[in-house]
Scaffold this motif. Structure first.
Motif, short mmCIF file in Angstrom:
data_model
loop_
_atom_site.label_atom_id
_atom_site.label_comp_id
_atom_site.label_asym_id
_atom_site.label_seq_id
_atom_site.Cartn_x
_atom_site.Cartn_y
_atom_site.Cartn_z
N ALA A 305 -8.26 -13.43 3.23
CA ALA A 305 -8.40 -13.41 1.78
C ALA A 305 -8.69 -14.80 1.20
O ALA A 305 -8.33 -15.10 0.07
N VAL A 522 -10.16 -9.12 -5.61
CA VAL A 522 -9.20 -9.05 -4.51
C VAL A 522 -8.60 -7.65 -4.51
O VAL A 522 -8.07 -7.19 -5.53
N ASP A 524 -5.79 -5.12 -2.84
CA ASP A 524 -4.56 -5.02 -2.06
C ASP A 524 -4.56 -3.70 -1.30
O ASP A 524 -4.68 -2.62 -1.90
N GLY A 528 -0.72 -4.21 3.43
CA GLY A 528 -0.34 -5.57 3.05
C GLY A 528 -1.50 -6.55 3.16
O GLY A 528 -1.40 -7.69 2.68
N GLU A 529 -2.59 -6.14 3.79
CA GLU A 529 -3.78 -6.99 3.89
C GLU A 529 -4.48 -7.05 2.53
O GLU A 529 -4.30 -6.19 1.67
N ARG A 530 -5.32 -8.07 2.39
CA ARG A 530 -6.10 -8.22 1.17
C ARG A 530 -7.57 -8.41 1.56
O ARG A 530 -7.88 -9.02 2.58
N LEU A 562 -5.97 2.13 -5.37
CA LEU A 562 -5.79 0.76 -4.90
C LEU A 562 -5.78 -0.19 -6.09
O LEU A 562 -6.60 -0.07 -7.01
N HIS A 565 -7.76 -6.67 -8.25
CA HIS A 565 -7.58 -7.80 -9.16
C HIS A 565 -8.93 -8.50 -9.37
O HIS A 565 -9.62 -8.83 -8.42
N THR A 579 -6.28 -6.36 -13.70
CA THR A 579 -5.95 -5.53 -12.54
C THR A 579 -6.39 -4.10 -12.85
O THR A 579 -5.92 -3.49 -13.81
#
Length: 595
Positions: A305, A522, A524, A528-530, A562, A565, A579
């Motif tokens: 990220a 971005v 999410d 937990g990965e971005r 999802l 951002h 967001t």
């Protein structure tokens, strides 16, 4: 097994060559350069995707055909043709100075809500072709008639005032007569193969909204970055202040990464350099290389990220084996304020340091598995006589002589330098990249320059166009097998005041808006990965991607919501963060903005 997911099928792109009978393979050049006219003629093929008819699909493209030195706009193969192959003709220059197009980019440069075609040249400044009553009309971007030799452009809001500006990176010296076959005098070549700074100037054209024009700010650049033999550029916000940094890929000398320290109306950049470690070769340190920068793209290569930088150089075995670059972000962007570039080259351990004579490079997820592929245009001049011995001898020549054209060996029609190679496609297998282009369909040897990317039919996978140098250009439809899910996002800034963001399935033609170039996205993921991406404003050599953000999501459920951002500057230059909650697929977001 890795190559089985990729299935690229080629279709020819339409050109004016078939109707004009043109089959040129070299340009007329200045008399002092005729001995190596094939070398001088080795650039110009270009392609770029965009939406010219306003239907919400990036299914039109602009194409530069070197065999006729023409720029055309056309729909992609297989789609309805609302207009024929239309040439974009520049107005004649006073004095009959010769020019040739080098690239094109579809973008709304004048911010009126409709796409224009930006075309850049050798021999004149760039032009903006704007649609008016169904016809394209050429508009000059700068006053006077300077002779520029442009091979790199980037569109972005460089000074943070909310309006789009233009970076122009030139190759030969401003004012030269490279394409004037009858001009007197002698033209200069580079004064070094590794430290040449006698190339063209960099011009930062800021959008002067009050007067409806662009104003050149040459003092925006530090002294060491003002000139050079620039072949590609890329702009992206690397430190989180929503001002784009600028990477200049320079032939015959060090590339430059410039930290953006601008204020509205007051552009200013500072040079960044990587730190030299004991075991690191000097030319593997960002900003200190002696290589031949040919192409650049900015994207998240390693999935952390953070944006990284991919660079094409010359990496031809038994020819000139330098190295391509994969400058991976190491974190701590605060180092940029101290003049330090927080990037380390990992091209060799990643398996992408070598291929051939590289040009455009694009980092994109072609199979939507969440890991990006790397595409590379390849080759220099195609012929039957191997000229690598002469080039190697030239590379060892005394720098005091190199700029003199009479020192150069013959590089003419029929000579060959990396002319029988094919484009490259690298995909990640485990922790390393493997080259799978031949099995994916990129099997024919061809000399290529620009790579353009877009999901032209909204089927969820990226298609591409490859611009051929002195040979046919092609559209490659991506027929991905077993592709993952995907998120494609069109981010727009309405030209009227909007107090809230609206998300639609498609673009609404009733709303005038421009692309939110430079906005960062971005996503999410449940793991937990971005995933990170940006709205690109023309990064690369001569291939331009469309403005949609495309992110591969792997095996995520198609109905999974999802958080997405978005960071951007609105039309007043105000920094904003939003967001959105989106499901996989295609979405159009009209962002909050104050014009």
């Amino acid at each position: 097994m890795a190559a089985s997911r990729f299935q690229l099928s080629a279709q020819p792109l339409l050109t004016l060559s078939a109707t004009s009978g043109a089959n040129r393979s070299v340009r007329a050049v200045h008399p002092s350069l005729r001995r190596h006219d094939a070398w001088i003629s080795a650039v110009g093929a270009a392609a770029g995707f965009g939406d010219l008819d306003g239907d919400g699909y990036a299914n039109e493209l602009c194409l530069v055909d070197t065999s006729t030195d023409t720029v055309t706009v056309q729909p992609v193969p297989g789609h309805p043709r609302p207009f024929p192959v239309t040439p974009l003709l520049p107005p004649a220059l006073r004095g009959g100075a010769a020019s040739a197009p080098m690239g094109c980019h579809i973008t709304d440069l004048n911010e009126d809500g409709t796409a224009d075609v930006l075309v850049y040249y050798w021999g004149r400044p760039p032009l903006s072709f704007q649609l008016s009553a169904g016809e394209f009309v050429a508009h000059e971007l700068v006053s006077g008639e300077p002779r520029w030799f442009t091979n790199a452009i980037a569109v972005a809001d460089f000074d943070g005032d909310g309006h789009l500006d233009l970076l122009v990176g030139n190759y030969f010296q401003d004012g030269a007569h490279i394409l004037d076959a009858d001009a007197p005098g002698t033209e200069l070549m580079q004064d070094s193969m590794s430290r040449a700074l006698n190339g063209g100037a960099k011009h930062l054209l800021l959008h002067d909204v009050a007067h409806g024009q662009f104003v050149d700010h040459p003092d925006a650049f530090p002294e060491e970055a003002r000139t050079g033999w620039t072949l590609a550029s890329a702009a992206a916000d690397l430190d989180g202040d929503q001002l784009p940094e600028l990477y200049l890929a320079n032939d015959f000398g060090p590339d430059r990464l410039l930290h953006n320290r601008s204020r509205p109306g007051q552009p200013r950049f500072a040079t960044l350099e990587g730190e030299l470690a004991f075991s690191t070769p000097r030319s593997k340190v960002l900003g200190r290389d002696s290589f031949k920068g040919m192409g650049v793209d900015i994207a998240d290569i390693d999935g952390d990220a953070r944006l990284d930088i991919a660079v094409s150089n010359i990496a031809q075995e038994f020819g000139l084996l330098e190295s391509h670059f994969a400058f991976i972000a190491t974190g701590d962007p605060a180092l940029m304020r101290r003049g330090i570039a927080p990037f380390v080259d990992r091209s060799e351990p990643l398996g992408v340091s070598r291929s051939s004579w590289g040009w455009d490079i694009k980092v994109a997820d072609l199979d939507n598995d969440g890991q990006p592929e790397i595409l590379q245009a390849i080759g220099f001049i195609k012929g039957t006589t191997n000229r690598w011995p002469e080039l190697q001898e030239l590379a060892m020549a005394n720098d005091d002589l190199l700029h003199r054209a009479w020192v150069w060996p013959k590089f003419a029609l029929g000579d060959d330098l990396s002319g029988h190679e094919r484009p490259r496609l690298f995909t990640l297998v485990g922790k390393h990249y493997a080259e799978v282009g031949e099995k994916a369909g990129l099997s024919r040897p061809e000399v290529s320059r620009g790579i353009a990317l877009a999901d032209v039919d909204h089927d969820g996978d990226l298609d591409l166009a490859v611009a051929g140098q002195w040979e046919p250009s092609k559209f490659w439809r991506n027929e991905c097998q077993g592709c993952g899910n995907w998120l494609e996002l069109k981010l727009l800034l309405p030209l009227a005041n909007t107090e809230q963001t609206r998300v639609l399935g498609r673009r609404d033609p009733a709303i005038l808006a421009r692309d939110a170039i430079g906005a960062q996205v971005v996503v999410d993921l449940p793991s937990g990965e971005r995933r990170i991406a940006q709205v690109d404003g023309g990064s690369g050599h001569s291939g331009k991607r469309s403005s949609e953000v495309h992110i591969g999501l792997g095996s995520i459920d198609a109905k999974r919501s999802l958080p997405v951002h978005v960071s951007y500057r609105d039309l007043a230059g105000t920094r904003r963060d939003e967001t959105l909650t989106l499901t996989p697929g295609y979405s159009t977001a009209y962002l909050r903005s104050t014009p």
